[in-house]
Write a protein that holds these residues in place. Structure first.
Motif, mmCIF file in Angstrom:
data_model
loop_
_atom_site.group_PDB
_atom_site.id
_atom_site.type_symbol
_atom_site.label_atom_id
_atom_site.label_comp_id
_atom_site.label_asym_id
_atom_site.label_seq_id
_atom_site.Cartn_x
_atom_site.Cartn_y
_atom_site.Cartn_z
ATOM 1 N N GLN A 173 0.860 -1.181 0.000
ATOM 2 C CA GLN A 173 0.000 0.000 0.000
ATOM 3 C C GLN A 173 0.900 1.236 0.000
ATOM 4 O O GLN A 173 1.907 1.266 0.706
ATOM 5 C CB GLN A 173 -0.906 0.022 1.239
ATOM 6 N N MET A 174 0.526 2.219 -0.809
ATOM 7 C CA MET A 174 1.259 3.478 -0.821
ATOM 8 C C MET A 174 0.342 4.571 -0.299
ATOM 9 O O MET A 174 -0.873 4.537 -0.516
ATOM 10 C CB MET A 174 1.754 3.802 -2.241
ATOM 11 N N HIS A 175 0.958 5.531 0.414
ATOM 12 C CA HIS A 175 0.174 6.566 1.080
ATOM 13 C C HIS A 175 0.596 7.949 0.594
ATOM 14 O O HIS A 175 1.785 8.204 0.365
ATOM 15 C CB HIS A 175 0.363 6.502 2.597
ATOM 16 N N ASN A 176 -0.375 8.812 0.469
ATOM 17 C CA ASN A 176 -0.096 10.211 0.130
ATOM 18 C C ASN A 176 0.451 10.948 1.346
ATOM 19 O O ASN A 176 0.381 10.460 2.477
ATOM 20 C CB ASN A 176 -1.371 10.901 -0.364
ATOM 21 N N SER A 177 0.967 12.136 1.127
ATOM 22 C CA SER A 177 1.534 12.921 2.231
ATOM 23 C C SER A 177 0.476 13.334 3.244
ATOM 24 O O SER A 177 0.809 13.643 4.394
ATOM 25 C CB SER A 177 2.239 14.165 1.678
ATOM 26 N N ASP A 178 -0.800 13.341 2.839
ATOM 27 C CA ASP A 178 -1.876 13.699 3.768
ATOM 28 C C ASP A 178 -2.435 12.477 4.504
ATOM 29 O O ASP A 178 -3.524 12.534 5.081
ATOM 30 C CB ASP A 178 -2.995 14.442 3.032
ATOM 31 N N LEU A 179 -1.687 11.350 4.474
ATOM 32 C CA LEU A 179 -2.048 10.120 5.173
ATOM 33 C C LEU A 179 -3.339 9.494 4.651
ATOM 34 O O LEU A 179 -4.139 8.945 5.411
ATOM 35 C CB LEU A 179 -2.163 10.379 6.686
ATOM 36 N N THR A 180 -3.513 9.560 3.346
ATOM 37 C CA THR A 180 -4.611 8.853 2.694
ATOM 38 C C THR A 180 -4.023 7.805 1.746
ATOM 39 O O THR A 180 -2.833 7.851 1.409
ATOM 40 C CB THR A 180 -5.513 9.806 1.893
ATOM 41 N N THR A 181 -4.858 6.870 1.323
ATOM 42 C CA THR A 181 -4.410 5.793 0.441
ATOM 43 C C THR A 181 -4.145 6.314 -0.972
ATOM 44 O O THR A 181 -4.998 6.977 -1.571
ATOM 45 C CB THR A 181 -5.472 4.686 0.369
ATOM 46 N N TYR A 182 -2.972 5.997 -1.497
ATOM 47 C CA TYR A 182 -2.648 6.304 -2.897
ATOM 48 C C TYR A 182 -3.018 5.103 -3.762
ATOM 49 O O TYR A 182 -3.863 5.211 -4.652
ATOM 50 C CB TYR A 182 -1.163 6.641 -3.016
ATOM 51 N N ILE A 183 -2.417 3.952 -3.510
ATOM 52 C CA ILE A 183 -2.838 2.705 -4.171
ATOM 53 C C ILE A 183 -2.724 1.541 -3.195
ATOM 54 O O ILE A 183 -1.948 1.575 -2.246
ATOM 55 C CB ILE A 183 -1.997 2.361 -5.434
ATOM 56 N N ARG A 184 -3.518 0.520 -3.456
ATOM 57 C CA ARG A 184 -3.377 -0.778 -2.801
ATOM 58 C C ARG A 184 -3.161 -1.812 -3.892
ATOM 59 O O ARG A 184 -3.931 -1.857 -4.860
ATOM 60 C CB ARG A 184 -4.628 -1.116 -1.980
#
Length: 294
Positions: A104-115
């Motif tokens: 899982q990758m996360h954006n800088s705002d602590l939201t999901t980028y991709i799973r």
């Protein structure tokens, strides 16, 4: 003479019974000692394998977080490209160890980028229940732990750095199947039990088998009869206990906030039905050398 013979006979009988009792007690002590040794070895082996798997997950997380292809696609915010690259890398990594790996990758705002397992999921807020991600974004240091999310598994998180600036994070997630198989080859069955109070977070486990106030995280087809007779809530941090023809060793899992999440329990045969119950508390510390090992 008859009276003397009678007393000699009684003494011989008494001596034989006493020697039989002593032999039985010594045999029981020896069997108990051997069982405790087996339980201690099983506990040591289990902890070692789990720590090794955590370090393996951490190494993969650091490796992927520094991968140029992954970083470039993340900077472009091309989710489709990132998804394809990550899954291609996962296929290669599985050749190193035949275990289930998710990313899982996360954006800088602590939201999901991709799973890696579901492209359609994005922008899910994680800050409220994923303390490990919050800590990595705050400290900018890699972290690995057995952490709670929608599932309970090993999660290793590393910062994504571009031009000396943290732009997001990458998380490698590894389940317990590989560890279970490794322990199974050593004659050990594994039970991972999560406290029911955390099922509001780990909602994918709500339908799993319940044992008292705990939920079985792993194999739903396990034989739990002997374990069901034990009050799991009375266990401390680590120790040993027996139930019927099974003997168990265990240790607890704590969150980053020092909340007890679950127990990892392994069982082996106890064909002599020896009774043991040893439960201990343990000091918990963070070995902070840039990497947090919980």
């Amino acid at each position: 003479m008859k009276i003397i013979n009678r007393w000699i006979f009684i003494i011989l009988i008494f001596t034989a019974l006493l020697l039989s009792f002593i032999f039985y007690q010594l045999t029981l002590v020896n069997k108990t000692h051997n069982l405790i040794n087996r339980l201690e070895n099983s506990l040591t082996t289990t902890r070692y394998l789990f720590e090794e798997q955590k370090r393996y997950a951490l190494s993969l997380s650091i490796l992927l977080s520094e991968d140029k292809e992954i970083l470039d696609s993340f900077v472009k915010h091309n989710r489709a490209e990132s998804f394809d690259i990550v899954n291609r890398k996962i296929v290669l990594l599985k050749k190193l160890q035949n275990s289930q790996i998710d990313v899982q990758m996360h954006n800088s705002d602590l939201t999901t980028y991709i799973r890696s397992w579901n492209f359609s999921i994005k922008d899910v807020p994680l800050e409220s229940f994923r303390y490990g991600i919050v800590k990595v974004h705050k400290d900018k240091k890699p972290s690995v732990s057995i952490e709670l999310g929608k599932r309970l598994n090993i999660k290793a998180i590393s910062a994504l750095i571009k031009d000396d600036k943290m732009i997001g994070s990458l998380e490698v997630i590894i389940g317990f199947d590989y560890l279970e198989n490794e322990l199974k080859q050593r004659g050990l069955d594994t039970f991972i039990l999560l406290q029911n109070s955390y099922l509001d977070i780990a909602d994918t486990l709500k339908n799993n088998i319940k044992i008292g106030n705990f939920t079985l995280v792993n194999d739903k087809n396990k034989e739990i009869a002997a374990l069901s007779k034990v009050d799991i809530s009375k266990l401390k941090d680590y120790g040993y206990f027996t139930s019927d023809d099974k003997a168990f060793s265990y240790f607890s899992i704590y969150s980053f906030k020092r909340e007890k999440l679950a127990y990892i329990i392994v069982s082996l045969s106890n064909k002599d039905n020896i009774s043991i119950y040893n439960s201990y508390e343990k000091d918990r510390t963070i070995r902070d050398k840039g990497v947090i090992i919980e």
